[in-house]
Write an enzyme that holds these catalytic residues in place. Structure first.
Site, PDB file in Angstrom:
ATOM      1  N   ASP A 128      -0.323   5.259   0.753  1.00 22.77           N
ATOM      2  CA  ASP A 128      -0.643   6.256   1.779  1.00 22.77           C
ATOM      3  C   ASP A 128      -0.787   5.593   3.142  1.00 22.77           C
ATOM      4  O   ASP A 128      -1.563   4.654   3.310  1.00 22.77           O
ATOM      5  CB  ASP A 128      -1.952   6.973   1.427  1.00 22.77           C
ATOM      6  CG  ASP A 128      -1.887   7.664   0.086  1.00 22.77           C
ATOM      7  OD1 ASP A 128      -1.261   8.732   0.014  1.00 22.77           O
ATOM      8  OD2 ASP A 128      -2.443   7.132  -0.892  1.00 22.77           O
TER       9      ASP A 128
ATOM     10  N   ASP B 270      -1.734  -0.723   5.952  1.00 26.58           N
ATOM     11  CA  ASP B 270      -1.893  -0.019   7.227  1.00 26.58           C
ATOM     12  C   ASP B 270      -3.333  -0.006   7.717  1.00 26.58           C
ATOM     13  O   ASP B 270      -3.611   0.621   8.741  1.00 26.58           O
ATOM     14  CB  ASP B 270      -1.395   1.429   7.102  1.00 26.58           C
ATOM     15  CG  ASP B 270      -2.348   2.294   6.281  1.00 26.58           C
ATOM     16  OD1 ASP B 270      -2.737   1.875   5.172  1.00 26.58           O
ATOM     17  OD2 ASP B 270      -2.711   3.385   6.763  1.00 26.58           O
TER      18      ASP B 270
ATOM     19  N   ASP C 110       0.854  -1.189   0.000  1.00 28.80           N
ATOM     20  CA  ASP C 110       0.000   0.000   0.000  1.00 28.80           C
ATOM     21  C   ASP C 110       0.892   1.242   0.000  1.00 28.80           C
ATOM     22  O   ASP C 110       2.095   1.162   0.290  1.00 28.80           O
ATOM     23  CB  ASP C 110      -0.903  -0.047   1.230  1.00 28.80           C
ATOM     24  CG  ASP C 110      -1.789   1.172   1.346  1.00 28.80           C
ATOM     25  OD1 ASP C 110      -2.510   1.479   0.378  1.00 28.80           O
ATOM     26  OD2 ASP C 110      -1.759   1.827   2.408  1.00 28.80           O
TER      27      ASP C 110
END
Length: 212
Positions: free
Chosen positions: A9, A167, A7
């Protein structure tokens, strides 16, 4: 295991300042009040459409403003993208460690592909990835498993032997549905919820903690 989907961001780069600048420039242009850092942290991660619609609702603007807001946001984010973002400690080192161990990497994000590629270039991380797939790359985005399955196909890897690194619950849900193991950062966004409550195979405080 020699492949990973990563991922962007909240996992590799802290982009909240960029989002905040673009959103508030958009709202100012349309004559609506500003949003704060906390709102953005709770809202990012589900794609630009969700972000803009949620922002309009938050400031009391009608959803009929969406098309104008979308166009304005694209202009403003193109300017702010990468300008105030910072690479998380250990992120570049972790990617280098995986690359040195022979892992093939793909970036799988809900950020539009053009913005994702520009951000990776601006932060010096682009060369680690064989592929970059944004939220507009496929018919569905995370938490749907489709982007992960297609990224595995591109890498020539089997999902059960391809690590998802993210995240948020979006990353974990997509990984579970795709059959990928998943590790989550403890420092990311996760829609403002405690990340350790998410069903994942493990957690890390720095990307370079991940063993090869």
């Amino acid at each position: 295991m020699k492949a990973a989907l990563v991922d962007l961001d909240g996992t590799l780069v802290d982009t909240l300042p960029d989002f905040l600048a673009a959103l508030n420039a958009t709202l100012g242009e349309l004559g609506w009040g500003a949003v704060d850092h906390g709102f953005v942290a709770r809202t990012v991660g589900k794609g630009s459409e969700h972000l803009i619609r949620s922002t309009l609702a938050h400031v009391g603007a009608p959803q009929a403003e969406y098309e104008r807001a979308w166009a304005a946001y694209q202009r403003h984010y193109r300017v702010s993208n990468g300008r105030a973002a910072t690479v998380y400690p250990g992120a570049a080192e972790g990617l280098q460690r995986l690359a040195d161990a022979g892992w093939r990497l793909a970036c799988v994000t809900n950020k539009p592909t053009d913005f994702a590629r520009a951000l990776l270039e601006a932060t010096g991380l682009a060369h680690f990835f064989a592929f970059t797939f944004g939220g507009d790359a496929f018919a569905r985005r995370k938490p749907d498993p489709l982007p992960l399955l297609e990224a595995c196909r591109a890498l020539g890897s089997v999902p059960s032997h391809t690590l998802m690194i993210g995240d948020s619950s979006n990353d974990a849900a997509a990984a579970r549905a795709a059959g990928c193991p998943v590790l989550l950062a403890t420092y990311g966004y996760n829609h403002g919820e405690p990340v350790r409550a998410v069903d994942a195979d493990g957690f890390f405080a720095r990307l370079d903690e991940i063993g090869c």
